[in-house]
Design a protein around this motif. Structure first.
Motif, mmCIF file in Angstrom:
data_model
loop_
_atom_site.group_PDB
_atom_site.id
_atom_site.type_symbol
_atom_site.label_atom_id
_atom_site.label_comp_id
_atom_site.label_asym_id
_atom_site.label_seq_id
_atom_site.Cartn_x
_atom_site.Cartn_y
_atom_site.Cartn_z
ATOM 1 N N ASP A 95 -8.689 61.314 82.342
ATOM 2 C CA ASP A 95 -8.743 62.106 81.117
ATOM 3 C C ASP A 95 -7.372 62.119 80.450
ATOM 4 O O ASP A 95 -6.368 61.764 81.049
ATOM 5 C CB ASP A 95 -9.231 63.532 81.388
ATOM 6 C CG ASP A 95 -8.388 64.259 82.417
ATOM 7 O OD1 ASP A 95 -7.671 63.602 83.184
ATOM 8 O OD2 ASP A 95 -8.433 65.499 82.454
ATOM 9 N N GLY A 96 -7.365 62.471 79.182
ATOM 10 C CA GLY A 96 -6.120 62.605 78.442
ATOM 11 C C GLY A 96 -5.391 61.297 78.229
ATOM 12 O O GLY A 96 -5.986 60.278 77.892
ATOM 13 N N ASP A 97 -4.086 61.354 78.425
ATOM 14 C CA ASP A 97 -3.226 60.200 78.185
ATOM 15 C C ASP A 97 -3.518 59.046 79.141
ATOM 16 O O ASP A 97 -3.406 57.880 78.768
ATOM 17 C CB ASP A 97 -1.752 60.589 78.301
ATOM 18 C CG ASP A 97 -1.297 61.477 77.150
ATOM 19 O OD1 ASP A 97 -1.957 61.451 76.088
ATOM 20 O OD2 ASP A 97 -0.300 62.195 77.319
ATOM 21 N N ALA A 98 -3.882 59.376 80.363
ATOM 22 C CA ALA A 98 -4.187 58.328 81.340
ATOM 23 C C ALA A 98 -5.374 57.495 80.870
ATOM 24 O O ALA A 98 -5.382 56.267 81.008
ATOM 25 C CB ALA A 98 -4.478 58.933 82.706
ATOM 26 N N LYS A 99 -6.366 58.162 80.292
ATOM 27 C CA LYS A 99 -7.535 57.449 79.790
ATOM 28 C C LYS A 99 -7.159 56.577 78.595
ATOM 29 O O LYS A 99 -7.596 55.433 78.492
ATOM 30 C CB LYS A 99 -8.636 58.428 79.397
ATOM 31 C CG LYS A 99 -9.943 57.766 79.056
ATOM 32 C CD LYS A 99 -11.030 58.783 78.853
ATOM 33 C CE LYS A 99 -11.511 59.237 80.209
ATOM 34 N NZ LYS A 99 -12.721 60.027 80.196
ATOM 35 N N ALA A 100 -6.324 57.101 77.706
ATOM 36 C CA ALA A 100 -5.889 56.338 76.530
ATOM 37 C C ALA A 100 -5.088 55.104 76.962
ATOM 38 O O ALA A 100 -5.250 54.018 76.392
ATOM 39 C CB ALA A 100 -5.066 57.215 75.608
ATOM 40 N N GLU A 101 -4.235 55.277 77.965
ATOM 41 C CA GLU A 101 -3.460 54.143 78.483
ATOM 42 C C GLU A 101 -4.375 53.090 79.103
ATOM 43 O O GLU A 101 -4.167 51.888 78.931
ATOM 44 C CB GLU A 101 -2.450 54.619 79.519
ATOM 45 C CG GLU A 101 -1.299 55.391 78.931
ATOM 46 C CD GLU A 101 -0.367 55.957 79.987
ATOM 47 O OE1 GLU A 101 -0.460 55.549 81.165
ATOM 48 O OE2 GLU A 101 0.452 56.815 79.630
ATOM 49 N N ARG A 102 -5.398 53.543 79.821
ATOM 50 C CA ARG A 102 -6.327 52.614 80.461
ATOM 51 C C ARG A 102 -7.135 51.851 79.414
ATOM 52 O O ARG A 102 -7.370 50.657 79.555
ATOM 53 C CB ARG A 102 -7.253 53.386 81.398
ATOM 54 C CG ARG A 102 -8.109 52.544 82.298
ATOM 55 C CD ARG A 102 -7.324 51.733 83.334
ATOM 56 N NE ARG A 102 -6.398 52.490 84.110
ATOM 57 C CZ ARG A 102 -6.620 52.956 85.334
ATOM 58 N NH1 ARG A 102 -7.757 52.720 85.926
ATOM 59 N NH2 ARG A 102 -5.687 53.638 85.972
ATOM 60 N N VAL A 103 -7.541 52.529 78.339
ATOM 61 C CA VAL A 103 -8.266 51.861 77.258
ATOM 62 C C VAL A 103 -7.372 50.801 76.608
ATOM 63 O O VAL A 103 -7.821 49.687 76.318
ATOM 64 C CB VAL A 103 -8.777 52.879 76.208
ATOM 65 C CG1 VAL A 103 -9.272 52.188 74.955
ATOM 66 C CG2 VAL A 103 -9.880 53.739 76.804
ATOM 67 N N ALA A 104 -6.092 51.126 76.406
ATOM 68 C CA ALA A 104 -5.154 50.157 75.835
ATOM 69 C C ALA A 104 -4.985 48.956 76.773
ATOM 70 O O ALA A 104 -4.904 47.804 76.315
ATOM 71 C CB ALA A 104 -3.812 50.814 75.564
ATOM 72 N N LEU A 105 -4.933 49.201 78.075
ATOM 73 C CA LEU A 105 -4.819 48.121 79.052
ATOM 74 C C LEU A 105 -6.062 47.234 79.020
ATOM 75 O O LEU A 105 -5.953 45.997 79.062
ATOM 76 C CB LEU A 105 -4.618 48.694 80.461
ATOM 77 C CG LEU A 105 -4.523 47.698 81.608
ATOM 78 C CD1 LEU A 105 -3.294 46.803 81.438
ATOM 79 C CD2 LEU A 105 -4.470 48.420 82.933
#
Length: 126
Positions: free
Chosen positions: A30-40
């Motif tokens: 959730d949060g920033d970790a999810k956004a980073e994973r989507v970018a990856l």
């Protein structure tokens, strides 16, 4: 087969495995970790698409039909697999952003009081 095609194939398999693994893990973040994973995931998809284009060029450059036909067949399979992975990743990313917007909508207008419990402005005035 071409050694170049085989190298591209090996890299592509690594990227597709990474995309599948990261897409599966989106639900637990959730949060920033999810956004980073989507970018990856987006980055891996772009790299995989570039590899598929290079593999296509390599297969088209082959003169021998005995070598060209198996490469073309593998390439079709990889294109189909990559399209499926992109669809799955997009669905997972959309579900992630939808859950975030649902939460924001649910808490819209609510403020946190001193006890960090959501309360509306009118409720506090009473």
């Amino acid at each position: 087969m071409s050694h170049i095609f085989d190298g591209y194939e090996k890299e592509l398999l690594e990227f597709t495995a990474s995309i599948a693994r990261n897409t599966a893990s989106l639900a637990s973040l959730d949060g920033d970790a999810k956004a980073e994973r989507v970018a990856l995931i987006d980055s891996d998809v772009a790299e995989a698409e570039a590899l598929v284009r290079r593999m296509d060029l390599e297969a088209r450059s082959m003169q021998n039909p005995a070598a060209k036909d198996p490469m073309s067949a593998k390439l079709r399979e990889y294109k189909t697999e990559l399209a499926r992975l992109k669809r799955d990743a997009a669905t997972a990313a959309k579900a992630a952003s939808s859950a975030r917007s649902d939460r924001a909508q649910l808490l819209a207008g609510a403020e946190l009081d001193d006890m960090h419990a959501p309360t509306s402005h009118s409720q506090r005035e009473r």
